[in-house]
Design an enzyme around this catalytic site. Structure first.
Site, PDB file in Angstrom:
ATOM      1  N   GLY A 264     -11.314   4.000  14.863  1.00 11.19           N
ATOM      2  CA  GLY A 264     -10.210   4.367  13.981  1.00 11.19           C
ATOM      3  C   GLY A 264      -9.972   5.856  14.034  1.00 11.19           C
ATOM      4  N   GLN A 265      -8.775   6.246  13.663  1.00 16.96           N
ATOM      5  CA  GLN A 265      -8.438   7.669  13.736  1.00 16.96           C
ATOM      6  C   GLN A 265      -7.534   8.038  12.573  1.00 16.96           C
ATOM      7  OE1 GLN A 265      -6.553   8.840  17.422  1.00 16.96           O
ATOM      8  NE2 GLN A 265      -7.574  10.821  17.361  1.00 16.96           N
TER       9      GLN A 265
ATOM     10  N   ASP B 105      -7.311   6.308  -1.632  1.00 17.86           N
ATOM     11  CA  ASP B 105      -6.723   5.802  -0.379  1.00 17.86           C
ATOM     12  C   ASP B 105      -7.142   4.342  -0.153  1.00 17.86           C
ATOM     13  OD1 ASP B 105      -5.182   5.819   1.875  1.00 17.86           O
ATOM     14  OD2 ASP B 105      -6.630   6.870   3.141  1.00 17.86           O
TER      15      ASP B 105
END
Length: 726
Positions: free
Chosen positions: A50-51, A169
């Site tokens: 993931g990035q 988030d």
């Protein structure tokens, strides 16, 4: 602000083979250039999980044990943040320790660059987002899996609040999935880069999050760039949880402007801020068109109405833009815990031909369960009758719900109502309405998206076909059980009727004998009706068991999935060669043919047969109700005979008492007795008369007793008889 769909602390496994450890030999030269490491861990840069805006996450290995971990490597942009922000994620993770929070193993540094690296738990099954992106979950998770997600998210968030932490988030991409030792899903909250300590009454002004899951107040400032002085509290996490749960339940976002959230940001903001109270979703279907509000989950959702009725009020109260009206975490935890502490009782309503999931607490009484069934089926408690696995069961209202048998979707309680109604069957949306069309030209990304959409509709068709077939089986099985229960005592009833007629002829009660003769004929006709219906039901059940439509649909799906996988692989390429392009075109044609065949089988073999079975089921239910009403009339006739026989018995008893008294006087006084009242037999000597009367009285007592039994049996035939509690 995070805008990528995945910026998590772990994700799906890479397609590339796992790297060997240092002790197993030298790395290939091409790999050595792309390898990165800390003192204890190493990874290949191709193993990207993931990035995000400030870091990338890779699958890594422990140099000594080979254990798989996830490492979060921070980029240059992350070091431009204030020092306290940079170390905040380390400090938050060190403070947390819960099975539904990703574990932090170590904080290390890369050799030359001195970049910080978080070493965390690796979740090989990816994120909730990757689960939802699977075509099989295009319309949301199955009910059991959704409840696992709900349980894990609630538990993880509860741990955060106990430690005074706001995540900021929450989204499916930041909820990782791990498969436990027993094959069960375990979901874990991850990516605490935006997290900070915050009490319930504290506020913050910085903006973090992902657009689609962002609270409208934060969205206004972060996405629309509008200046405003609002401060935000912990309720922003509740909004994100609401969007995430809706996404998990339906496979779609709740707020969707025309063109999508990323292309029409102003309308996206309008939808979230203008949403009426109680609405849980808003859509704009046409460009510059009106906003449409939804107050329920879509019909394509896999969650039962029983669960939806519990979940929708929660979504409505946490997807509330005004923070003063939005629930706090205490109420959110109380309401979600209430759902998670309930047990589900599966009930198949024969009158409606629908399976219901009834959520109740184990400590509730059965009376509460019966009321819950009434809310879903509109069958009043006094009209509810139940069978379970072919056996009669009585649910005593005062007992605990723990006395209800353990049920499953394939083994539910079967509900029969004394009130006749037309069966409505399973409500569903035709999957053909959700199938997109391929564009004529070769467009690798568009073709992949179309194939994914078609495959998603195909999986929905498979689930519906399975549900329709199961419903058809439950209709036949439940009615067959009920008919057999009604016929258990028929032979005994006919035998008793014959014995009663013989006794009545003996005592010259011709009127009663004629009534019982008619009752016997009625019961014989009932037996024939029920026997024919039972044979018909068995024949239909055999036909259902021989149905192969599910296998045909599954075969089409398997072939379609192989083409979909190839399209998924091809979309990452810049283009195709001539021969590859021709193969790609043929794959599109074959994929379309398979989809057409799948829908044809679904419609002709499942939907049409199911609808025909509903019509037949309605007719059979009417026959059963008419039979029961007819038997009630028979029962009334037998009850009248019973009353008359009891009266005759009482008269004979009085005559016998009088005669016995006269006989005693003859013996003691030698006096001549006065003539007795008229009796059914000639008057010989008084002694013989008394003996005859005693015998007659005994016969009438037996007759009255048999008539009472007879009446009870007929009452049992006109309704489901009683049985021990289950």
């Amino acid at each position: 602000m995070t805008t990528s769909p995945e910026s998590s602390g772990g994700a799906t496994q890479s397609h590339k083979p796992a790297c060997p450890t240092a002790e197993m030999g030298r790395w290939p030269a091409s790999w050595e250039q792309e390898m990165q490491s800390t003192v204890n861990y190493l990874w290949h840069t191709d193993d990207l999980l993931g990035q995000g805006a400030t870091a990338s996450v890779y699958k890594a290995r422990n140099k000594k044990s080979g254990e798989l971990v996830a490492v979060k490597v921070f980029n240059t942009a992350s070091y431009l943040r204030p020092r306290e922000v940079q170390v905040r994620e380390f400090e938050v993770l060190r403070k947390l320790n819960h099975q539904n929070i990703i574990k932090l193993f170590a904080v290390e540094e890369m050799g030359g660059s001195r970049q910080k690296v978080l070493v965390m738990e690796y979740c090989a099954s990816g994120s909730l987002m990757s689960v939802l992106e699977g075509p099989e979950n295009a319309f949301g998770l199955p009910e059991d899996e959704f409840l696992v997600v709900l349980r894990c998210v609630v538990a993880g968030m509860n741990h955060l609040r106990e430690n005074g932490i706001v995540h900021r988030d929450i989204k499916p991409g930041n909820i990782m999935r791990l498969v436990g030792e027993e094959g069960q899903s375990i979901y874990k909250l991850t990516d605490f880069g935006a997290a900070r300590e915050l009490d319930d009454d504290e506020k913050f002004v910085s903006v973090y999050g992902t657009e689609e899951y962002l609270h409208p107040d934060m969205y206004e400032r972060a996405v629309l760039r509008k200046p405003q002085q609002k401060a935000f509290g912990v309720a922003v996490d509740l909004w994100s949880i609401g969007v995430t749960l809706y996404h998990a339940a339906t496979g779609s976002l709740p707020f969707v402007p025309f063109g999508g959230p990323r292309r029409n940001k102003e309308i996206m903001y309008r939808i979230t801020t203008e949403k009426p109270a109680g609405a849980i979703a808003g859509t704009q279907r046409l460009e510059n068109g009106p906003l449409e509000w939804s107050y329920t989950l879509p019909v394509t959702c896999q969650l039962s109405m029983g669960l939806q009725s519990q979940l929708v009020p929660i979504l409505a109260n946490i997807l509330e833009v005004e923070q003063a009206k939005c629930w706090g975490f205490d109420q959110f935890f109380a309401e979600t815990s209430d759902i998670l502490q309930r047990v589900v009782v599966h009930v198949f309503s024969l009158p409606q031909a629908v399976v219901h999931h009834v959520y109740i607490h184990a400590h509730n009484t059965i009376a509460i369960f019966l009321e819950a069934v009434y809310k879903q089926t509109n069958v009043a408690p006094q009209h509810q009758e139940y069978l379970f696995e072919g056996h009669l069961c009585v649910l005593e209202p005062s007992l605990s719900a723990q006395h209800i048998a353990h049920t499953t979707a394939s083994s539910p309680l079967t509900l029969f109502s004394m009130v006749s109604e037309t069966p409505k069957g399973l409500a569903f949306r035709d999957p053909a309405l959700d199938i997109p069309k391929f564009v004529p030209k070769v467009d690798l990304q568009a073709d992949y998206n179309t194939a994914k959409g078609v495959l998603g509709a195909g999986y929905q068709a498979l689930r519906l076909a399975q549900a329709l077939l199961a419903g058809q089986e439950l209709m036949l099985r439940g009615l067959h059980w009920f008919v057999n229960m009604a016929g258990v005592t028929e032979i005994q009833e006919l035998k008793r009727a014959a014995e009663l007629r013989s006794k009545l002829r003996t005592v010259s009660e011709a009127g009663l004998a004629e009534v019982l003769s008619r009752c016997s004929r009625n019961i014989t006709e009932t037996k024939m009706t029920l026997s024919n219906l039972s044979s018909e039901l068995m024949k239909n059940r055999d036909q259902v068991h021989e149905d192969r439509s599910i296998q045909q649909i599954q075969c089409c799906l398997d072939k379609m999935y192989l083409i979909y996988k190839q399209f998924k692989k091809s979309r990452m390429r810049p283009g195709l060669g001539y021969n590859e392009e021709q193969i790609h075109k043929l794959d599109k044609v074959n994929f379309s043919h398979l989809a057409k065949r799948l829908l044809q089988v679904f419609q002709e073999e499942r939907v049409q047969k199911y609808q025909a079975s509903l019509v037949t089921h309605g007719k059979r239910m009417r026959v059963v109700h008419e039979t029961r009403n007819h038997l009630r009339l028979v029962g009334c006739s037998v009850a009248a005979c019973n009353t008359e026989a009891q009266g005759a018995q009482e008269s004979l008893s009085k005559i016998l008492d009088w005669l016995s008294h006269q006989l005693l006087q003859d013996r003691t006084k030698g006096a001549q007795a006065s003539p007795p009242p008229t009796a059914p037999y000639p008057s010989p000597a008084l002694k013989d008369l008394v003996l005859h009367m005693q015998e007659l009285c005994k016969e009438m007592k037996v007759l009255a007793s048999d008539l009472q039994d007879n009446n009870r049996v007929i009452e049992g035939l006109s309704r489901v008889p009683s049985a021990p509690d289950i």
